[in-house]
Design an enzyme around this catalytic site. Structure first.
Site, PDB file in Angstrom:
ATOM      1  N   LEU A  33       0.818  -1.214   0.000  1.00 43.36           N
ATOM      2  CA  LEU A  33       0.000   0.000   0.000  1.00 43.36           C
ATOM      3  C   LEU A  33       0.854   1.267   0.000  1.00 43.36           C
ATOM      4  O   LEU A  33       1.904   1.322   0.636  1.00 43.36           O
ATOM      5  CB  LEU A  33      -0.934   0.003   1.219  1.00 43.36           C
ATOM      6  CG  LEU A  33      -1.919  -1.165   1.286  1.00 43.36           C
ATOM      7  CD1 LEU A  33      -2.824  -1.029   2.517  1.00 43.36           C
ATOM      8  CD2 LEU A  33      -2.765  -1.298   0.022  1.00 43.36           C
ATOM      9  N   HIS A  34       0.377   2.260  -0.737  1.00 43.41           N
ATOM     10  CA  HIS A  34       1.053   3.563  -0.818  1.00 43.41           C
ATOM     11  C   HIS A  34      -0.009   4.654  -0.753  1.00 43.41           C
ATOM     12  O   HIS A  34      -1.215   4.356  -0.588  1.00 43.41           O
ATOM     13  CB  HIS A  34       1.881   3.647  -2.110  1.00 43.41           C
ATOM     14  CG  HIS A  34       1.107   3.279  -3.350  1.00 43.41           C
ATOM     15  ND1 HIS A  34       0.043   4.013  -3.813  1.00 43.41           N
ATOM     16  CD2 HIS A  34       1.213   2.217  -4.208  1.00 43.41           C
ATOM     17  CE1 HIS A  34      -0.446   3.461  -4.902  1.00 43.41           C
ATOM     18  NE2 HIS A  34       0.236   2.356  -5.162  1.00 43.41           N
ATOM     19  N   HIS A  37      -3.319   4.231  -2.752  1.00 48.26           N
ATOM     20  CA  HIS A  37      -4.310   3.358  -2.102  1.00 48.26           C
ATOM     21  C   HIS A  37      -4.996   4.091  -0.948  1.00 48.26           C
ATOM     22  O   HIS A  37      -6.205   3.983  -0.759  1.00 48.26           O
ATOM     23  CB  HIS A  37      -3.628   2.108  -1.523  1.00 48.26           C
ATOM     24  CG  HIS A  37      -3.017   1.190  -2.544  1.00 48.26           C
ATOM     25  ND1 HIS A  37      -1.666   0.939  -2.583  1.00 48.26           N
ATOM     26  CD2 HIS A  37      -3.553   0.468  -3.538  1.00 48.26           C
ATOM     27  CE1 HIS A  37      -1.404   0.084  -3.564  1.00 48.26           C
ATOM     28  NE2 HIS A  37      -2.532  -0.226  -4.164  1.00 48.26           N
ATOM     29  N   SER A 186       2.732   3.835  -7.440  1.00 46.75           N
ATOM     30  CA  SER A 186       2.451   2.459  -7.850  1.00 46.75           C
ATOM     31  C   SER A 186       3.286   1.511  -6.996  1.00 46.75           C
ATOM     32  O   SER A 186       4.438   1.819  -6.673  1.00 46.75           O
ATOM     33  CB  SER A 186       2.830   2.270  -9.325  1.00 46.75           C
ATOM     34  OG  SER A 186       2.887   0.900  -9.643  1.00 46.75           O
TER      35      SER A 186
HETATM   36  P1  AMP Z   1      -3.481  -2.353  -6.963  1.00 49.16           P
HETATM   37  O1  AMP Z   1      -3.078  -2.656  -5.564  1.00 49.16           O
HETATM   38  O2  AMP Z   1      -2.380  -1.822  -7.822  1.00 49.16           O
HETATM   39  O3  AMP Z   1      -4.271  -3.463  -7.605  1.00 49.16           O
HETATM   40  O4  AMP Z   1      -4.488  -1.127  -6.857  1.00 49.16           O
HETATM   41  C1  AMP Z   1      -5.620  -1.186  -6.032  1.00 49.16           C
HETATM   42  C2  AMP Z   1      -6.474   0.032  -6.307  1.00 49.16           C
HETATM   43  O5  AMP Z   1      -5.722   1.203  -6.048  1.00 49.16           O
HETATM   44  C3  AMP Z   1      -6.947   0.134  -7.766  1.00 49.16           C
HETATM   45  O6  AMP Z   1      -8.264   0.644  -7.802  1.00 49.16           O
HETATM   46  C4  AMP Z   1      -5.964   1.111  -8.351  1.00 49.16           C
HETATM   47  O7  AMP Z   1      -6.479   1.816  -9.461  1.00 49.16           O
HETATM   48  C5  AMP Z   1      -5.753   2.037  -7.185  1.00 49.16           C
HETATM   49  N1  AMP Z   1      -4.487   2.764  -7.312  1.00 49.16           N
HETATM   50  C6  AMP Z   1      -3.243   2.263  -7.489  1.00 49.16           C
HETATM   51  N2  AMP Z   1      -2.343   3.246  -7.617  1.00 49.16           N
HETATM   52  C7  AMP Z   1      -3.035   4.418  -7.518  1.00 49.16           C
HETATM   53  C8  AMP Z   1      -2.686   5.798  -7.591  1.00 49.16           C
HETATM   54  N3  AMP Z   1      -1.448   6.203  -7.780  1.00 49.16           N
HETATM   55  N4  AMP Z   1      -3.689   6.698  -7.465  1.00 49.16           N
HETATM   56  C9  AMP Z   1      -4.964   6.315  -7.294  1.00 49.16           C
HETATM   57  N5  AMP Z   1      -5.358   5.036  -7.215  1.00 49.16           N
HETATM   58  C10 AMP Z   1      -4.412   4.107  -7.344  1.00 49.16           C
END
Ligand code: AMP
Length: 283
Positions: A33-34, A37, A186
C-alpha cells in the site's frame, strides 16, 4: 480493526456492520500500500460508515512471464497503514480460499473495452481482474466500491461489468495519486533503480505536454504522439502505447472534438518496470 482470512469470517464481519445500519465501502487492492491506495481509503470513508480493504495478489491477472512471484508483499506494513486510516475490516485471503483446487468451468469474456491499452498488451489480464472482482463483490457485498483512475481501463471495465451483471454496488473513481515530481504512485515503483526513479516522471511530463498542445487546439493525436514517444525512447523508455481514447468505449480517437473529454493514456517499460499513467483531458 478486524482482519479476516476466510470468506465466512469476512461475511460475518460485514453482516455485523450492516446490522448496525452502517453503509459499507470496499477498496480492493493487491497490497504494498502507498499514498494512492490510502486516498481510495479516505474516499471510501467519506462515502460510507465502514471501510473494508482487501489485500490479495491475484494470480489470475498475471501472465506466466509477468511478475507474480516478485510482486511486492508488505503485509505487516499494510496492516499498520490500514489501522492508521481507521479501516474497519481487512480481508486477506490466500489462493486456496479464493480459488480452491477444483477445476473451473467458467470464464468471463470482455469485448471492445479489452482491445486496446493494457487489454491489448496483456492478454488475459482483465479477465483475471473481472473474475476476482466478481468474487470479491459477491463475498463482501459492499454498498460502494472505490477504484483508482490510475487504472482507468480497469475502472471502466468494472463500471460496465457492474451495470451489465447487475451488481448492487455503486462504483466510484478516485483521482491519480502522484509523487511531488508527478510520477503516479504504484506498488511497482519499488522495482525502479535510483537512476530510473529520476527518469520515470518523464512519462507524466510527456502527457502534460500533449495535454497542453491539445488545449491549444491541436485535435489530431497523431500529430503529437510520435515526437513524445521518440523523446521517451531517447531517455531509455521502451514504449508500449501512448494515445487518446474514448472515455466510454476505450477506442483510439483520430480526431478530437472541441469540448469533449477523453483519456490520454501511456504505458512504457523503464528497465524491467512497466509503468502506466493517464490523464482525463478536455479538447
Ligand atoms: P493495486 O493494488 O495496484 O491493484 O491497486 C488497487 C487500487 O488502487 C486500484 O483501484 C488502483 O487503481 C488504485 N491505485 C493504485 N495506484 C493508484 C494511484 N497512484 N492513485 C490512485 N489510485 C491508485
Amino acid at each position: 480493526m478486524k482482519t479476516a482470512k476466510t470468506i465466512s469470517e469476512v461475511r460475518k464481519l460485514v453482516a455485523e456492520l450492516k446490522s448496525q445500519g452502517k453503509k459499507v465501502a470496499f477498496v480492493p487492492t493487491m497490497g504494498a500500500l502507498h499514498g494512492g491506495h490510502l486516498s481510495l481509503v479516505k474516499m471510501a470513508r467519506h462515502h460510507a460508515d465502514a471501510v473494508v480493504v482487501s489485500i490479495y495478489v491475484n494470480p489470475e491477472q498475471f501472465a506466466p512471464h509477468e511478475d507474480f512471484g516478485t510482486y511486492p508483499r508488505t503485509l505487516e506494513a499494510d496492516l499498520k497503514l490500514c489501522e492508521k486510516e481507521n479501516v474497519d475490516v481487512v480481508f486477506m485471503p490466500d489462493d486456496e480460499i479464493m480459488y480452491g483446487s477444483d477445476e473451473k468451468y467458467f470464464n468471463i469474456g470482455i469485448k471492445e473495452l479489452n482491445v486496446h491499452l493494457d487489454g491489448g498488451s496483456r492478454p488475459g489480464y482483465f479477465q483475471g481482474i473481472i473474475l476476482v472482482v466478481n468474487k470479491l463483490f459477491n463475498i463482501v457485498k459492499p454498498d460502494v466500491a472505490i477504484f483508482g483512475q490510475k487504472d482507468y481501463q480497469q475502472f471502466r471495465i468494472i463500471e460496465k461489468m457492474v451495470e451489465e451483471f447487475n451488481h448492487d454496488v455503486k462504483i466510484l473513481m478516485a483521482p491519480v495519486g502522484r509523487a511531488e515530481d508527478g510520477l503516479a504512485l504504484s506498488s511497482r515503483n519499488a522495482y525502479l533503480s535510483k537512476e530510473e526513479r529520476t527518469i520515470a516522471p518523464s512519462l507524466y511530463r510527456a502527457m502534460k505536454y500533449i495535454e497542453h498542445q491539445i488545449e491549444n487546439g491541436i485535435l489530431e493525436p497523431s500529430l503529437l504522439i510520435q515526437h513524445q514517444q521518440d523523446e521517451l525512447e531517447a531517455k531509455g523508455f521502451k514504449n508500449d502505447y501512448l494515445n487518446v481514447y474514448s472515455l466510454e468505449t476505450l477506442q483510439p480517437v483520430d480526431q478530437m472534438e472541441t469540448g469533449k473529454k477523453y483519456v490520454l493514456a501511456i504505458a512504457a517499460y523503464l528497465g524491467k518496470t512497466r509503468l502506466i499513467d493517464n490523464l482525463i483531458i478536455e479538447a
